[in-house]
Motif scaffolding. Structure first.
Motif, PDB file in Angstrom:
ATOM      1  N   CYS A 328       0.838  -1.230  -0.067  1.00  0.00           N
ATOM      2  CA  CYS A 328       0.028   0.021  -0.031  1.00  0.00           C
ATOM      3  C   CYS A 328       0.872   1.284   0.039  1.00  0.00           C
ATOM      4  O   CYS A 328       0.552   2.197  -0.610  1.00  0.00           O
ATOM      5  CB  CYS A 328      -0.990   0.191   1.429  1.00  0.00           C
ATOM      6  N   GLU A 329       2.110   1.259   0.873  1.00  0.00           N
ATOM      7  CA  GLU A 329       2.802   2.398   0.780  1.00  0.00           C
ATOM      8  C   GLU A 329       3.509   2.761  -0.553  1.00  0.00           C
ATOM      9  O   GLU A 329       3.805   3.781  -1.243  1.00  0.00           O
ATOM     10  CB  GLU A 329       3.917   2.256   1.790  1.00  0.00           C
ATOM     11  N   LEU A 330       4.043   1.500  -1.375  1.00  0.00           N
ATOM     12  CA  LEU A 330       4.522   1.548  -2.332  1.00  0.00           C
ATOM     13  C   LEU A 330       3.571   2.253  -3.345  1.00  0.00           C
ATOM     14  O   LEU A 330       3.881   2.967  -4.466  1.00  0.00           O
ATOM     15  CB  LEU A 330       5.161   0.278  -2.921  1.00  0.00           C
ATOM     16  N   LEU A 331       2.355   1.776  -3.300  1.00  0.00           N
ATOM     17  CA  LEU A 331       1.238   2.222  -4.349  1.00  0.00           C
ATOM     18  C   LEU A 331       0.960   3.826  -4.187  1.00  0.00           C
ATOM     19  O   LEU A 331       0.732   4.328  -5.337  1.00  0.00           O
ATOM     20  CB  LEU A 331      -0.063   1.166  -4.171  1.00  0.00           C
ATOM     21  N   GLN A 332       0.905   4.068  -2.918  1.00  0.00           N
ATOM     22  CA  GLN A 332       0.825   5.533  -2.665  1.00  0.00           C
ATOM     23  C   GLN A 332       1.905   6.221  -3.179  1.00  0.00           C
ATOM     24  O   GLN A 332       1.561   7.518  -3.883  1.00  0.00           O
ATOM     25  CB  GLN A 332       0.712   5.587  -1.123  1.00  0.00           C
ATOM     26  N   ALA A 333       3.034   5.793  -3.157  1.00  0.00           N
ATOM     27  CA  ALA A 333       4.100   6.611  -3.632  1.00  0.00           C
ATOM     28  C   ALA A 333       4.180   6.721  -5.003  1.00  0.00           C
ATOM     29  O   ALA A 333       4.599   7.599  -5.667  1.00  0.00           O
ATOM     30  CB  ALA A 333       5.538   6.013  -3.141  1.00  0.00           C
ATOM     31  N   GLU A 334       3.768   5.523  -5.779  1.00  0.00           N
ATOM     32  CA  GLU A 334       3.980   5.527  -7.258  1.00  0.00           C
ATOM     33  C   GLU A 334       2.914   6.322  -7.678  1.00  0.00           C
ATOM     34  O   GLU A 334       3.178   6.967  -8.767  1.00  0.00           O
ATOM     35  CB  GLU A 334       4.086   4.082  -7.741  1.00  0.00           C
ATOM     36  N   LEU A 335       1.629   6.517  -6.953  1.00  0.00           N
ATOM     37  CA  LEU A 335       0.543   7.147  -7.713  1.00  0.00           C
ATOM     38  C   LEU A 335       1.131   8.910  -7.377  1.00  0.00           C
ATOM     39  O   LEU A 335       0.528   9.426  -8.352  1.00  0.00           O
ATOM     40  CB  LEU A 335      -0.593   6.901  -6.563  1.00  0.00           C
ATOM     41  N   ASP A 336       1.759   9.157  -6.349  1.00  0.00           N
ATOM     42  CA  ASP A 336       2.159  10.342  -6.284  1.00  0.00           C
ATOM     43  C   ASP A 336       3.198  10.809  -7.394  1.00  0.00           C
ATOM     44  O   ASP A 336       2.672  11.810  -8.020  1.00  0.00           O
ATOM     45  CB  ASP A 336       3.046  10.723  -4.872  1.00  0.00           C
ATOM     46  N   ARG A 337       3.902  10.011  -7.767  1.00  0.00           N
ATOM     47  CA  ARG A 337       4.881   9.999  -8.779  1.00  0.00           C
ATOM     48  C   ARG A 337       4.049   9.968 -10.092  1.00  0.00           C
ATOM     49  O   ARG A 337       4.332  11.035 -11.128  1.00  0.00           O
ATOM     50  CB  ARG A 337       5.842   9.005  -8.913  1.00  0.00           C
ATOM     51  N   PHE A 338       3.085   9.223 -10.396  1.00  0.00           N
ATOM     52  CA  PHE A 338       2.249   9.169 -11.519  1.00  0.00           C
ATOM     53  C   PHE A 338       1.573  10.550 -11.670  1.00  0.00           C
ATOM     54  O   PHE A 338       1.417  11.119 -12.942  1.00  0.00           O
ATOM     55  CB  PHE A 338       1.417   8.050 -11.789  1.00  0.00           C
ATOM     56  N   GLU A 339       0.793  11.025 -10.561  1.00  0.00           N
ATOM     57  CA  GLU A 339       0.247  12.242 -10.857  1.00  0.00           C
ATOM     58  C   GLU A 339       1.211  13.575 -11.064  1.00  0.00           C
ATOM     59  O   GLU A 339       0.783  14.189 -12.052  1.00  0.00           O
ATOM     60  CB  GLU A 339      -0.425  12.761  -9.452  1.00  0.00           C
ATOM     61  N   ALA A 340       2.448  13.601 -10.599  1.00  0.00           N
ATOM     62  CA  ALA A 340       3.505  14.506 -10.824  1.00  0.00           C
ATOM     63  C   ALA A 340       3.648  14.347 -12.314  1.00  0.00           C
ATOM     64  O   ALA A 340       3.825  15.273 -13.116  1.00  0.00           O
ATOM     65  CB  ALA A 340       4.477  14.447 -10.014  1.00  0.00           C
ATOM     66  N   LEU A 341       3.946  13.009 -12.928  1.00  0.00           N
ATOM     67  CA  LEU A 341       4.173  12.886 -14.174  1.00  0.00           C
ATOM     68  C   LEU A 341       3.072  13.418 -15.198  1.00  0.00           C
ATOM     69  O   LEU A 341       3.290  14.180 -16.167  1.00  0.00           O
ATOM     70  CB  LEU A 341       4.740  11.407 -14.549  1.00  0.00           C
ATOM     71  N   LEU A 342       1.748  13.210 -14.719  1.00  0.00           N
ATOM     72  CA  LEU A 342       0.871  13.685 -15.678  1.00  0.00           C
ATOM     73  C   LEU A 342       0.747  15.163 -15.457  1.00  0.00           C
ATOM     74  O   LEU A 342       0.323  15.899 -16.687  1.00  0.00           O
ATOM     75  CB  LEU A 342      -0.452  13.014 -15.060  1.00  0.00           C
ATOM     76  N   GLY A 343       0.783  15.834 -14.713  1.00  0.00           N
ATOM     77  CA  GLY A 343       0.871  17.292 -14.491  1.00  0.00           C
ATOM     78  C   GLY A 343       2.006  17.728 -15.160  1.00  0.00           C
ATOM     79  O   GLY A 343       1.676  18.525 -15.999  1.00  0.00           O
ATOM     80  N   ASP A 344       3.440  17.159 -15.315  1.00  0.00           N
ATOM     81  CA  ASP A 344       4.529  17.801 -16.037  1.00  0.00           C
ATOM     82  C   ASP A 344       4.023  17.572 -17.402  1.00  0.00           C
ATOM     83  O   ASP A 344       4.307  18.386 -18.199  1.00  0.00           O
ATOM     84  CB  ASP A 344       5.476  16.951 -15.623  1.00  0.00           C
TER      85      ASP A 344
END
Length: 548
Positions: A328-344
């Motif tokens: 769950c922690e890894l999933l949360q971290a990768e989702l944060d990075r995925f959202e940042a990538l989409l924003g970029d």
């Protein structure tokens, strides 16, 4: 001095304008060069022609004059030899002088000057002319010294008249002897060259008039011929400028079938090919931007759903087994990075589409830098680094979009911590009356030669095998560069392996002002690489180099 300077200003402006016109106009350079060369050739040919004609006219006159004078000398000497002795030898020479004078006067072709040299022990030399209007000084002194024996000599001279109306002439002299008394008579014939002089003056005037006419005609011919060549070239330049301005449908007019027509045809074919290629690239770029934008927007909805589910699982991870909780922690971290990538990706698509806009305000960058550094200190603590902040006493005011510049500074600081190898990071703010700058210096792995030209490319990493620990997307510096270029500023990089890297952000005090320098050196320590201080960033490709 000021008055003199004001007097010279119009002349200096005229010279500058003339030089500018000379440099810009191929037509003018060709015509003036043709005129200059034509004038030189005409002067050279005219000088040779005039020299040959002058020599021919004077040589003919000299030959005729010397022949006539020689015949007169022989006749006079024969008369002296055949004369009966008299009590006074000077009477014979006097009578002979009068006879020669009469012949010279009656012919009207020449004047005669007589030098009567008496025998040894006689009176002094007597010099007289056959005409009262001609002065004996018309005979050159070197000719008097040259007349010896029976030799005939001649010199060009100026026939001096008592009235002061001197005319050019030719003096031919010889020496006669009276054998009984030992007296000597030097006879000089003066031939008038005024007619030859007038003829040569007429020839000179004719050559000058013809030469000027030839030069003018050659200039007209050069202008006409050059215009036929320069006009298509000028039209090609105008069409090329329109093509460079984006008017891809512009073409040259083709006339005839000569080389210029073939050049115009080739130019039009090249323009058509470039138009097709540019339109194809524009279409591909448009499709790519639309694809990125559509995918980014379309991913928002499922990402939101996944994010909601992941938040629920993350909040309840304490109730799960350790393996599931870690997932769950890894999933949360990768989702944060995925959202940042989409924003970029969305931000990049806005830059590509030219839709990015600035929300400007006058801001003291010291407060903005301090906020960014404070936000990065937890990451620095995890890395074992310390952020050393140097702020000036005076405000560092600049007209900026605070959201974009804060994002630029955050990227620079986090990258410095990421690649700083746990060493200290130095952040410095500087400014002057025209510019404001922020630099971020780390002492980590640094940049290899040539990498400062690639560090701002999308998804580029200095060490591809290195694991990223701060959740970056690979687009941070690319977006930072676009943000800085929107402000009309510079974003530059310097680095050496083992010495770390140095990133410098330079902004004008007012957006739109041209940058000429930065208050912070790009190369730390003032090494010989300080020559990189002269930036020339005007496009992403150039800015990526980080050097001026």
């Amino acid at each position: 001095m000021q008055t003199l300077d004001r007097t010279l200003w119009p002349a200096a402006r005229l010279i500058r304008r003339s030089v500018a016109v000379w440099r810009r106009s191929l037509h003018l350079r060709v015509v003036l060069s043709t005129l200059l060369l034509s004038a030189l050739v005409t002067v050279f040919v005219g000088w040779i022609l005039l020299r040959q004609v002058t020599d021919g006219v004077l040589d003919a006159k000299v030959a005729a004059s010397v022949g006539e004078a020689s015949a007169g000398f022989r006749t006079a000497q024969s008369a002296i030899d055949a004369a009966e002795p008299s009590g006074d030898p000077s009477e014979l020479t006097t009578q002979l002088a009068q006879d020669i004078a009469l012949r010279g006067a009656s012919g009207g072709l020449y004047d005669v000057v007589l030098d009567v040299l008496p025998a040894v022990g006689g009176s002094q030399t007597v010099s007289r002319s056959t005409r009262a209007t001609v002065l004996p000084t018309s005979v050159p002194s070197d000719l008097r010294a040259q007349v010896r024996g029976d030799k005939v000599a001649y010199r060009y001279t100026l026939i001096r008249r008592a009235s002061g109306n001197d005319v050019p002439g030719l003096a031919v002299g010889s020496q006669l002897h009276e054998p009984r008394s030992g007296a000597t008579l030097n006879v000089y014939y003066l031939f008038d060259l005024q007619q030859q002089e007038e003829t040569l003056n007429l020839l000179r005037r004719s050559l000058v008039a013809v030469g000027v006419l030839i030069v003018v005609l050659l200039g007209c011919v050069a202008w006409f011929v050059t215009r036929q060549v320069v006009t298509p070239v000028r039209l090609a330049r105008q069409v090329a400028e329109r093509l460079a301005a984006g008017l891809l449908d512009q073409r040259m007019r083709v006339r005839g079938q000569d080389d210029l027509a073939r050049l115009a045809t080739s130019f039009n074919q090249m323009a058509s090919s470039l138009q097709r290629q540019i339109r194809r690239l524009e279409e591909l770029s448009r499709v790519q931007r639309r694809f990125v934008s559509d995918v980014s927007h379309e991913l928002r909805t499922p990402l939101t759903t996944v994010r909601m589910a992941a938040d629920v699982l993350y909040e309840a991870r304490q109730d799960f087994e350790p393996g599931v909780a870690r997932a769950c922690e890894l999933l949360q971290a990768e989702l944060d990075r995925f959202e940042a990538l989409l924003g970029d990706l969305l931000e990049i698509s806005r830059f590509d589409a030219g839709a990015a806009a600035l929300e400007l305000e006058d801001l003291d960058l010291r407060g903005l830098v301090r906020r960014v550094v404070d936000g990065a200190r937890p990451i620095a603590a995890r890395k074992g680094s310390r952020i050393d902040l140097h702020l000036p006493q005076a405000p560092a005011i600049a007209e900026v979009d605070s959201r974009r510049i804060e994002r630029v500074l955050r990227n620079l600081v986090i990258n410095a911590l990421e690649y700083g190898e746990g060493r200290d990071v130095v952040v410095r703010v500087g400014g002057d009356d025209e510019t404001t700058a922020v630099s971020v210096r780390d002492y980590g792995i640094g940049l290899k030669p040539g990498e400062s030209a690639m560090v701002f490319e999308r998804f580029w990493r200095a060490d591809p095998a290195r694991a990223r620990t701060t959740g970056g997307t690979g687009l941070g510096l690319a977006i930072a560069l676009e943000d800085v270029l929107l402000h009309g500023g510079w974003l530059q990089a310097w680095g050496e392996p083992g010495r770390g890297a140095h990133f410098r952000l330079t902004l004008p005090r007012t957006v739109g002002e041209a940058l000429t320098h930065s208050p912070i050196p790009l190369v730390p320590g003032g090494t010989t690489e300080q020559r990189l201080e002269r930036p020339r960033v005007s496009a992403p490709g150039a800015a990526a180099g980080g050097v001026g």
